[in-house]
Design a protein around this motif. Structure first.
Motif, PDB file in Angstrom:
ATOM      1  N   GLY A 155       0.969  -1.209   0.128  1.00  0.00           N
ATOM      2  CA  GLY A 155       0.202   0.127   0.004  1.00  0.00           C
ATOM      3  C   GLY A 155       1.127   0.769  -0.049  1.00  0.00           C
ATOM      4  N   VAL A 156       0.329   2.615  -0.054  1.00  0.00           N
ATOM      5  CA  VAL A 156       0.795   3.238  -0.937  1.00  0.00           C
ATOM      6  C   VAL A 156       0.003   4.294  -0.385  1.00  0.00           C
ATOM      7  CG1 VAL A 156       2.667   5.281  -2.102  1.00  0.00           C
ATOM      8  CG2 VAL A 156       2.952   2.639  -2.041  1.00  0.00           C
ATOM      9  N   GLN A 157       0.170   5.892  -0.009  1.00  0.00           N
ATOM     10  CA  GLN A 157      -0.163   6.752   0.963  1.00  0.00           C
ATOM     11  C   GLN A 157      -0.135   8.038   0.747  1.00  0.00           C
ATOM     12  OE1 GLN A 157      -3.883   5.151   2.466  1.00  0.00           O
ATOM     13  NE2 GLN A 157      -4.973   6.818   3.687  1.00  0.00           N
ATOM     14  N   ASP A 158      -0.592   9.272   0.316  1.00  0.00           N
ATOM     15  CA  ASP A 158      -0.181  10.361   0.313  1.00  0.00           C
ATOM     16  C   ASP A 158      -0.845  11.118   1.301  1.00  0.00           C
ATOM     17  OD1 ASP A 158       0.817  12.605  -0.441  1.00  0.00           O
ATOM     18  OD2 ASP A 158      -0.272  12.980  -1.550  1.00  0.00           O
ATOM     19  N   THR A 159      -0.164  11.276   2.828  1.00  0.00           N
ATOM     20  CA  THR A 159      -0.807  11.404   3.847  1.00  0.00           C
ATOM     21  C   THR A 159      -0.630  13.357   4.169  1.00  0.00           C
ATOM     22  OG1 THR A 159       0.783  10.977   5.715  1.00  0.00           O
ATOM     23  CG2 THR A 159      -0.305   9.519   4.451  1.00  0.00           C
ATOM     24  N   PRO A 160      -0.432  14.044   5.330  1.00  0.00           N
ATOM     25  CA  PRO A 160      -0.187  15.005   5.844  1.00  0.00           C
ATOM     26  C   PRO A 160       1.021  15.126   6.467  1.00  0.00           C
ATOM     27  CG  PRO A 160      -2.224  14.623   6.457  1.00  0.00           C
ATOM     28  CD  PRO A 160      -1.997  13.313   6.074  1.00  0.00           C
ATOM     29  N   TYR A 161       1.666  13.649   6.689  1.00  0.00           N
ATOM     30  CA  TYR A 161       2.873  13.754   6.861  1.00  0.00           C
ATOM     31  C   TYR A 161       4.282  13.205   5.520  1.00  0.00           C
ATOM     32  CZ  TYR A 161      -0.052  13.645  10.680  1.00  0.00           C
ATOM     33  OH  TYR A 161      -1.080  14.343  12.191  1.00  0.00           O
ATOM     34  N   GLY A 162       3.600  13.060   4.748  1.00  0.00           N
ATOM     35  CA  GLY A 162       4.181  12.689   3.785  1.00  0.00           C
ATOM     36  C   GLY A 162       4.091  11.175   2.503  1.00  0.00           C
ATOM     37  N   VAL A 163       4.733  10.635   2.184  1.00  0.00           N
ATOM     38  CA  VAL A 163       4.222   9.360   1.224  1.00  0.00           C
ATOM     39  C   VAL A 163       4.207   8.819   3.003  1.00  0.00           C
ATOM     40  CG1 VAL A 163       4.196   8.304  -0.464  1.00  0.00           C
ATOM     41  CG2 VAL A 163       4.034  10.802  -0.548  1.00  0.00           C
ATOM     42  N   ARG A 164       3.520   7.369   3.173  1.00  0.00           N
ATOM     43  CA  ARG A 164       4.089   6.214   3.763  1.00  0.00           C
ATOM     44  C   ARG A 164       3.752   4.937   2.690  1.00  0.00           C
ATOM     45  NH1 ARG A 164       1.741   8.614   9.550  1.00  0.00           N
ATOM     46  NH2 ARG A 164       3.150   9.225  10.113  1.00  0.00           N
ATOM     47  N   CYS A 165       3.802   4.013   3.153  1.00  0.00           N
ATOM     48  CA  CYS A 165       3.754   3.120   2.631  1.00  0.00           C
ATOM     49  C   CYS A 165       4.377   1.481   3.307  1.00  0.00           C
ATOM     50  CB  CYS A 165       5.361   2.665   1.283  1.00  0.00           C
ATOM     51  SG  CYS A 165       5.353   4.067   0.644  1.00  0.00           S
ATOM     52  N   VAL A 166       3.379   1.267   2.628  1.00  0.00           N
ATOM     53  CA  VAL A 166       3.387  -0.757   3.528  1.00  0.00           C
ATOM     54  C   VAL A 166       3.375  -2.352   2.610  1.00  0.00           C
ATOM     55  CG1 VAL A 166       1.087  -0.856   3.796  1.00  0.00           C
ATOM     56  CG2 VAL A 166       3.099  -2.064   5.533  1.00  0.00           C
ATOM     57  N   ILE A 167       4.744  -2.973   2.979  1.00  0.00           N
ATOM     58  CA  ILE A 167       4.858  -4.163   2.253  1.00  0.00           C
ATOM     59  C   ILE A 167       4.704  -5.285   3.117  1.00  0.00           C
ATOM     60  CG2 ILE A 167       6.698  -3.773   1.825  1.00  0.00           C
ATOM     61  CD1 ILE A 167       6.692  -5.341  -0.847  1.00  0.00           C
ATOM     62  N   GLY A 168       4.246  -6.589   3.003  1.00  0.00           N
ATOM     63  CA  GLY A 168       4.249  -7.527   4.465  1.00  0.00           C
ATOM     64  C   GLY A 168       3.899  -8.751   3.359  1.00  0.00           C
ATOM     65  N   ASP A 169       3.941  -9.728   4.083  1.00  0.00           N
ATOM     66  CA  ASP A 169       3.531 -11.603   3.829  1.00  0.00           C
ATOM     67  C   ASP A 169       3.513 -11.941   5.611  1.00  0.00           C
ATOM     68  OD1 ASP A 169       4.019 -13.757   2.765  1.00  0.00           O
ATOM     69  OD2 ASP A 169       5.897 -13.818   2.862  1.00  0.00           O
ATOM     70  N   VAL A 170       1.661 -11.563   4.931  1.00  0.00           N
ATOM     71  CA  VAL A 170       1.054 -12.216   5.701  1.00  0.00           C
ATOM     72  C   VAL A 170       1.567 -14.182   5.610  1.00  0.00           C
ATOM     73  CG1 VAL A 170      -0.849 -13.282   6.891  1.00  0.00           C
ATOM     74  CG2 VAL A 170      -0.814 -11.371   5.255  1.00  0.00           C
ATOM     75  N   ARG A 171       1.293 -14.395   7.122  1.00  0.00           N
ATOM     76  CA  ARG A 171       1.700 -16.281   7.304  1.00  0.00           C
ATOM     77  C   ARG A 171       0.435 -16.797   6.847  1.00  0.00           C
ATOM     78  NH1 ARG A 171       1.092 -20.598  10.628  1.00  0.00           N
ATOM     79  NH2 ARG A 171       2.631 -22.035  10.862  1.00  0.00           N
ATOM     80  N   GLY A 172       1.110 -17.712   6.436  1.00  0.00           N
ATOM     81  CA  GLY A 172       0.066 -19.329   5.655  1.00  0.00           C
ATOM     82  C   GLY A 172      -0.251 -18.343   4.656  1.00  0.00           C
ATOM     83  N   LYS A 173      -1.802 -18.917   4.050  1.00  0.00           N
ATOM     84  CA  LYS A 173      -2.154 -19.332   2.719  1.00  0.00           C
ATOM     85  C   LYS A 173      -3.709 -19.404   2.745  1.00  0.00           C
ATOM     86  CE  LYS A 173       1.852 -19.015   0.635  1.00  0.00           C
ATOM     87  NZ  LYS A 173       2.601 -18.114  -0.116  1.00  0.00           N
ATOM     88  N   GLU A 205       8.472   5.625   5.218  1.00  0.00           N
ATOM     89  CA  GLU A 205       7.598   6.955   4.946  1.00  0.00           C
ATOM     90  C   GLU A 205       8.404   7.958   4.141  1.00  0.00           C
ATOM     91  OE1 GLU A 205       5.627   9.794   8.804  1.00  0.00           O
ATOM     92  OE2 GLU A 205       7.689  10.213   9.042  1.00  0.00           O
ATOM     93  N   ILE A 206       8.240   8.745   3.562  1.00  0.00           N
ATOM     94  CA  ILE A 206       9.123   9.647   2.399  1.00  0.00           C
ATOM     95  C   ILE A 206       8.906  11.128   3.051  1.00  0.00           C
ATOM     96  CG2 ILE A 206      10.142  10.862   0.493  1.00  0.00           C
ATOM     97  CD1 ILE A 206       9.130   7.514  -0.960  1.00  0.00           C
ATOM     98  N   PRO A 207       9.019  12.282   3.677  1.00  0.00           N
ATOM     99  CA  PRO A 207       8.749  13.295   3.850  1.00  0.00           C
ATOM    100  C   PRO A 207       8.604  14.040   3.060  1.00  0.00           C
ATOM    101  CG  PRO A 207      10.076  12.624   6.209  1.00  0.00           C
ATOM    102  CD  PRO A 207      10.692  12.044   5.073  1.00  0.00           C
ATOM    103  N   PRO A 208       7.984  15.561   3.443  1.00  0.00           N
ATOM    104  CA  PRO A 208       7.293  16.390   1.949  1.00  0.00           C
ATOM    105  C   PRO A 208       8.701  17.774   1.519  1.00  0.00           C
ATOM    106  CG  PRO A 208       5.936  17.087   3.642  1.00  0.00           C
ATOM    107  CD  PRO A 208       6.133  15.007   4.578  1.00  0.00           C
ATOM    108  N   GLU A 209       9.549  16.784   3.555  1.00  0.00           N
ATOM    109  CA  GLU A 209      10.683  18.217   3.346  1.00  0.00           C
ATOM    110  C   GLU A 209      12.781  17.571   3.250  1.00  0.00           C
ATOM    111  OE1 GLU A 209      10.173  21.703   5.279  1.00  0.00           O
ATOM    112  OE2 GLU A 209       8.441  22.671   4.512  1.00  0.00           O
TER     113      GLU A 209
END
Length: 365
Positions: free
Chosen positions: A163-181, A240-244
């Motif tokens: 997931g990637v989201q543009d927020t007031p605190y910068g661009v925030r991202c997540v990547i993950g792997d759930v255990r199991g199928k 998190e990639i801050p705006p500045e």
């Protein structure tokens, strides 16, 4: 440029085109052998194989035509040798006709199975679009690309998330792997992404986002029984990639380290302190460590799940992007991920044992 996957697809289509001629070839060869050999030789095996082969490869109309052709050829040869009137000839012709009728039934069963499979594929695609977001190609000076490849053929989604989201605190991202199928993993993906989207907008710190994810996943695990109650965890990286400022903040929870690529170099960003996966924080210290690393213009952040690093070649050697990517430059994140998928496919021979999610973010100058 033609990709290896496109070449393999063309080869498969060529093979299928040749296989479609197999029922006719069986009839021709059977009739030739029946006519040119001893009258006591029977090509019944060829006559029955033709409609059955058509049932597996061709349409209903082609299957019916193959069955009619088999019956006509057998009847013609039996008449030629004078066996059409005796009991053996009638039995042989009846057997060919029966198998031809069964071939029609088999063809219909295969057709209905294909219809169900196509329906399952459409449902999987709809589920993917509902859970995994369609990411924008860019946010400000950041260019974004994502790829998802399931280990299960024809499946569209598994236990990996991004997931990637543009927020007031910068661009925030997540990547993950759930255990199991399976559906259980898909449910956890839904919970994790929902918690991330909400927390990313509200929490002023990346550690706060991690705490919200931890609580949501722990609640989900507490609803389960058996091993999943204890082992229902998620490895992941939050960024998190801050705006500045030309920096980025990272929290790694038991996940493969991201790579920072710039000027042909690829550096793994190892966490300053190892941490347990999400939903297992109660087994370790409460403090969540956030690392800050430079992210200057021209750099690319590559986040990935362990499906990439667990791809092995025939000798059992694992794929290592940190050693395969140095010395190469890419015009953007899309080109990077395309080249990466091609390279890992070449390394593993197209064999994958786990789902693979890739997320690349490039900061333009």
């Amino acid at each position: 440029m033609r990709t290896p996957s496109a070449g393999r697809t063309a080869v498969r289509r060529g093979c299928l085109a040749h296989l479609s001629l197999l029922p006719a070839l069986l009839l021709v060869v059977g009739a030739f052998l029946d006519y040119s050999t001893s009258p006591h030789f029977s090509a019944e095996a060829f006559y029955t194989a033709a409609p059955m082969t058509a049932a597996a490869l061709l349409s209903l109309r082609a299957t019916i035509l193959a069955g009619i052709g088999a019956c006509v050829a057998d009847a013609a040869l039996l008449t030629h040798f004078g066996f059409i009137g005796d009991s053996g000839g009638r039995s042989e012709l009846a057997a060919v006709a029966t198998v031809s009728a069964l071939a029609v039934v088999v063809n219909r069963l295969i057709h209905y199975s294909d219809v169900r499979l196509q329906s399952a594929r459409r449902i999987a695609v709809a589920l993917q679009r509902a859970l995994l977001p369609e990411l924008p190609p860019s946010i400000g000076p950041l260019r974004i690309a994502v790829r998802y490849q399931s280990a299960v053929k024809d499946a569209q989604i598994g236990g990996d998330l991004y997931g990637v989201q543009d927020t007031p605190y910068g661009v925030r991202c997540v990547i993950g792997d759930v255990r199991g199928k399976g559906l259980g993993a898909v449910k956890v993906v839904d919970v994790a992404l929902g918690a991330f989207r909400e927390a990313a907008e509200e929490e002023p710190t990346l550690a706060g986002v991690a705490h919200r994810l931890e609580r949501a996943l722990r609640r989900e695990a507490d609803r389960r029984t058996g091993p999943e109650h204890i082992e229902g965890f998620v490895t992941g990286v939050l960024a998190e990639i801050p705006p500045e400022g030309d920096v980025l903040h990272l929290i790694n929870r038991g996940h493969p380290p991201p790579l920072l690529l710039r000027d042909g170099a690829a550096h793994p960003v190892e966490p300053s302190e190892p941490a347990l996966p999400l939903a297992l924080a109660e087994l370790g210290p409460e403090e969540i460590r956030t690392d800050t690393v430079p992210f200057p213009p021209g750099a690319t952040l590559l986040l990935y799940t362990d499906g990439l690093t667990e791809a092995r070649n025939r000798a059992g050697v694992f794929y290592d992007p940190a050693t395969r990517l140095p010395g190469r430059t890419f015009p953007g994140p899309e080109a990077l991920l395309d080249a990466l998928l091609t390279d890992v496919g070449r390394h593993s021979g197209g064999r994958t044992s786990d789902d693979m999610a890739l997320l690349a973010i490039t900061r333009d100058g």
